[in-house]
Enzyme design. Structure first.
Site, PDB file in Angstrom:
ATOM      1  N   ASP A 126      44.105   3.930 -48.181  1.00 23.03           N
ATOM      2  CA  ASP A 126      44.053   2.691 -47.402  1.00 23.03           C
ATOM      3  C   ASP A 126      44.737   1.542 -48.158  1.00 23.03           C
ATOM      4  O   ASP A 126      45.026   1.640 -49.359  1.00 23.03           O
ATOM      5  CB  ASP A 126      42.573   2.359 -47.151  1.00 23.03           C
ATOM      6  CG  ASP A 126      42.343   1.508 -45.919  1.00 23.03           C
ATOM      7  OD1 ASP A 126      43.315   0.975 -45.365  1.00 23.03           O
ATOM      8  OD2 ASP A 126      41.167   1.354 -45.519  1.00 23.03           O
ATOM      9  N   ASP A 140      42.874   0.382 -36.454  1.00 25.13           N
ATOM     10  CA  ASP A 140      41.425   0.204 -36.591  1.00 25.13           C
ATOM     11  C   ASP A 140      40.778   0.018 -35.230  1.00 25.13           C
ATOM     12  O   ASP A 140      39.561   0.035 -35.116  1.00 25.13           O
ATOM     13  CB  ASP A 140      41.124  -1.030 -37.465  1.00 25.13           C
ATOM     14  CG  ASP A 140      40.941  -0.640 -38.918  1.00 25.13           C
ATOM     15  OD1 ASP A 140      41.039   0.562 -39.227  1.00 25.13           O
ATOM     16  OD2 ASP A 140      40.705  -1.534 -39.753  1.00 25.13           O
TER      17      ASP A 140
HETATM   18  C1  DGJ Z   1      40.376  -0.243 -43.045  1.00 24.18           C
HETATM   19  C2  DGJ Z   1      40.526   1.103 -42.402  1.00 24.18           C
HETATM   20  O1  DGJ Z   1      41.500   1.077 -41.422  1.00 24.18           O
HETATM   21  C3  DGJ Z   1      39.170   1.525 -41.856  1.00 24.18           C
HETATM   22  O2  DGJ Z   1      39.296   2.715 -41.154  1.00 24.18           O
HETATM   23  C4  DGJ Z   1      38.222   1.654 -42.989  1.00 24.18           C
HETATM   24  O3  DGJ Z   1      38.636   2.678 -43.839  1.00 24.18           O
HETATM   25  C5  DGJ Z   1      38.127   0.335 -43.735  1.00 24.18           C
HETATM   26  N1  DGJ Z   1      39.415  -0.151 -44.118  1.00 24.18           N
HETATM   27  C6  DGJ Z   1      37.268   0.471 -44.955  1.00 24.18           C
HETATM   28  O4  DGJ Z   1      37.286  -0.647 -45.728  1.00 24.18           O
END
Ligand code: DGJ
Length: 740
Positions: free
Chosen positions: A475, A545
């Site tokens: 991430d 997200d």
């Molecule tokens: C952003 C990601 O896109 C989410 O799926 C998740 O992993 C969060 N970060 C966690 O902080």
């Protein structure tokens, strides 16, 4: 595939799909002649007309008022000696001038492709490369243009290298990876702008006079503007019209220019964004700009996308998993956020196993003392008692249940509240004597520094080898600010953002090569770095997200313009949606998520038996159709950007199976009866759906279609129809091919 006509001084790159022509003109200027459908031969028809135009400067040596750079279509134009349009390259010389006059010097033709050391790139055995060397004979700066053409593909990969053969240092202020001029033609611009949680919102617009600039200066390819655009003819559809696609294989700052001059000619460029960029090129050194993939279709957007898919899947992604079915996963993020302990995870795991999930992914919050998003980034090890029994034990528990185990990391970042930051506060991007701007309470590590890369490499290597890990979600949750490396001299600070990306690529190269059995998924707050650069290292990406299916229809549709289904993570989440507060049925949520790499992201322990059974059935259906979905032909049927509904389908490569998904956004009162016309079927095959209600030829399904809106279903309704070929018609009248 590549030839040079010695008499006309014309380069011709061609295969059975496309031709690309360039010519060495007066004073060895390299002009652009043509890019489009394949030509069996070329007779010099496109040599640019000579005309004396007022205010058009002529070349210094030529006593020829008819020739000027002012309007000439060129391959790699510069500014300051007659062409007033946007230059492909900008160089500041030691004397302060920006002078650069590039002239054809020599060329080479080779089999295959030269390696772009340290950068993601396409590869392929059935390819040939033309390398043209341009030179400024006053300064001895050489520009190397690489053009690779692949057999049977309407794709050309281009890249640029700048070599300083002089004895003076120069500053490279702009190096576009491609510059491509089009003669007066009617084009529109298609691109993928967006934002966090609404990535790749496809837009088609008119091209105005002047220049349109599409950029990301966020240190990442970004949610806001994908490093892609296409020129399309007005009224281009999925199956008709010309489309020229440009895709930068890069994950950092980028800029595309689409410039229409006063003669309606169009200049296009794509490359590293020049804002805040300046590369100090000392004598004897070279600069390599990222690669660009050009694709062309004269059968509309479907063919443009299919070419991208084919090149991405077969000539870019390298992971062991690229041809393997991807597991159905459950991710605990939207189920628990940071509020989890062993007992809560174990309850989700038990249910996940019952309903057929194949992998458990432990997201953010397992390491350091991270109980919220304010701490511990940089400390990639677990504190005792964070998860009772420890991570290794939990991974074993997951494996004992027959599931794979995955883990989340965000290596490029550091929290102030971490051991790493306490020990190395100077490892972040920060301008001395000024405070650095935090984002989500975290700072960006300076990946341009070798010691930072090494530290991350050792920490992650230890993590990946001490625990049985099958999957890693990589991430990246903030964009770059305070772009300054405390390791570099003042004259090199314009290099930091690009050096960061090179450092990231080095780190990814090492880790992905060393752990080839780990399935890596790239993520940046969802799809903030969904680009071809990251796909070179990781075969899939967390698309957004935003898990609300109604938003996702547009996000996944827009993403599909360039990126194949095998790259798109898509999860079924809870209702009301965390992002939109919208309520939707399990049916609709699963139809959307099943159109990508399926996962779940909700607390299964809170679901009713009825909902669990529904999910179990959806997962069973997905697994049954997984090859079709992940590796079949993806065909867009109705665009959510144009309609109150959307539809797409997956067709097996032998055209014997077809899975259609239809989505209605808002229910209309007394709706019109609408035929949904399928595409890409074998017209002479008889197809039947699973319930046996529909049984018709491919031709009928494509030209007559299936009625939708026969009842009022309410908002956000969707359906799936699975067809199988059950026979053939012998009829010579029908003649349709895939995608038309
Ligand atoms: C952003 C990601 O896109 C989410 O799926 C998740 O992993 C969060 N970060 C966690 O902080």
């Amino acid at each position: 595939m590549i030839s040079f006509d010695q008499e006309k001084h014309v380069f011709h790159l061609s295969n059975n799909k496309v031709s690309y022509l360039m010519q060495v003109e007066e004073d060895n200027i390299l002009s652009h002649l043509y890019y489009g459908p394949a030509l069996p031969s070329y007779s010099n028809l496109r040599k640019y007309p000579r005309m004396n135009r007022s205010f058009s400067p002529n070349l210094p040596d030529a006593q020829n008022r008819l020739f000027s750079l002012d309007t000439l279509p060129q391959e790699y134009p510069t500014f300051g000696s007659g062409d007033f349009r946007t230059p492909a390259i900008q160089v500041r010389n030691e004397d302060g001038s920006y002078a650069l006059s590039l002239r054809y010097d020599y060329h080479k033709i080779m089999n295959g492709k030269p390696d772009l050391t340290g950068l993601p790139q396409t590869f392929g055995e059935n390819s040939e490369t033309l390398i043209i060397f341009l030179k400024d004979s006053f300064s001895n700066i050489q520009v190397q243009l690489n053009y690779t053409i692949f057999q049977n593909l309407s794709g050309i990969a281009r890249s640029v290298q700048v070599h300083n053969h002089s004895i003076k240092t120069i500053q490279l202020e702009k190096v576009s990876s491609v510059s491509l001029d089009f003669a007066k033609e009617d084009f529109e611009l298609l691109h993928l702008p967006g934002g966090y949680s609404r990535e790749r919102m496809m837009e088609t617009t008119k091209i105005p006079y002047g220049s349109v600039k599409l950029t990301s200066n966020r240190g990442a390819s970004s949610h806001h503007q994908n490093p892609f655009f296409a020129l399309t003819r007005p009224h281009t559809t999925e199956s008709t019209g010309d489309a020229f696609g440009f895709l930068l294989i890069y994950s950092g700052n980028h800029e595309s220019i689409i410039e229409k001059d006063s003669f309606d000619q169009i200049r296009t460029q794509i490359g590293i964004s020049p804002l805040n960029f300046c590369w100090e090129l000392t004598p004897g050194n070279s600069f390599q700009a990222p690669e660009v993939l050009l694709t062309y279709s004269n059968h509309g957007l479907h063919e443009l996308s299919s070419t991208f898919y084919e090149i991405i899947e077969n000539h870019l992604v390298r992971s062991n998993y690229k041809k393997q079915e991807r597991p159905v996963l459950i991710n605990n993020w939207e189920a628990t956020f940071f509020d989890f302990d062993h007992a809560r995870l174990a309850r989700i795991l038990d249910r996940a196993k019952e309903i057929g999930v194949e992998m458990f992914v432990l997201d953010d919050g397992w390491f350091g003392h991270r109980d919220d998003d304010r701490s511990s980034l940089g400390d990639w090890f677990e504190y005792p008692n964070k998860i009772a029994g420890g991570l290794n034990h939990f991974s074993q528990e997951v494996h004992d249940k027959g599931l794979k185990f995955g883990i989340w990391v965000e290596p490029e970042m550091v929290s102030e509240d971490s051991i790493l930051f306490q020990e190395h506060p100077d490892w972040i991007l920060k301008v001395p004597e000024r405070p650095a701007a935090p984002g989500r309470d975290q700072f960006v590590l300076d990946l341009s520094r070798q010691e930072v890369q090494d530290n991350l490499y050792h920490q992650l290597k230890k993590l990946f080898s001490s625990i049985e890990i099958d999957y890693v979600k990589w991430d990246m949750n903030r964009n770059m600010t305070d772009i300054f490396s405390q390791r570099l001299t003042s004259s090199k600070q314009g290099e930091v953002a690009h050096r960061y990306i090179l450092g990231l690529y080095d780190l990814l190269e090492k880790l992905t090569q060393e752990f080839p059995n780990i399935l890596f998924e790239s993520c940046a707050g969802g799809g903030g770095r969904f680009d071809a650069g990251m796909l070179y290292y990781m075969p899939q990406v967390w698309t957004s997200d935003n898990t609300d299916p109604v938003s996702r229809i547009k996000i996944q549709y827009g993403t599909s313009i360039v990126y194949p289904i095998s790259t798109m993570g898509a999860h079924i989440a809870d209702v009301p949606s965390h992002q939109t507060r919208r309520n939707t049925s399990i049916e609709t949520r699963s139809h959307v998520a099943s159109s990508g790499l399926l996962g779940l992201e909700l607390d299964l322990a809170k679901l009713s038996i009825h909902d669990l059974n529904m999910l179990k059935e959806k997962i069973r259906f997905y697994k049954e159709n997984r090859t079709l979905i992940q590796f079949g032909y993806f065909i867009r049927i109705l665009s959510p950007f144009e309609n109150n509904d959307a539809a797409w389908s997956f067709i097996s490569k032998d055209q014997t199976e077809c899975l259609v998904y239809y989505f209605q956004t808002l229910q209309q009162p007394e709706p019109a009866f609408k035929p949904l016309k399928l595409r890409g079927l074998d017209p002479n095959a008889i197809y039947q759906n699973e319930s046996g209600e529909i049984s018709a030829s491919g031709a009928e399904l494509m030209h007559l279609g299936i009625w939708v809106n026969q009842q009022k279903h309410g908002d956000f309704y969707s359906f799936a129809l699975k067809f199988k070929k059950i026979g053939e018609i012998n009829n010579e009248h029908t003649n349709d091919t895939l995608g038309k």
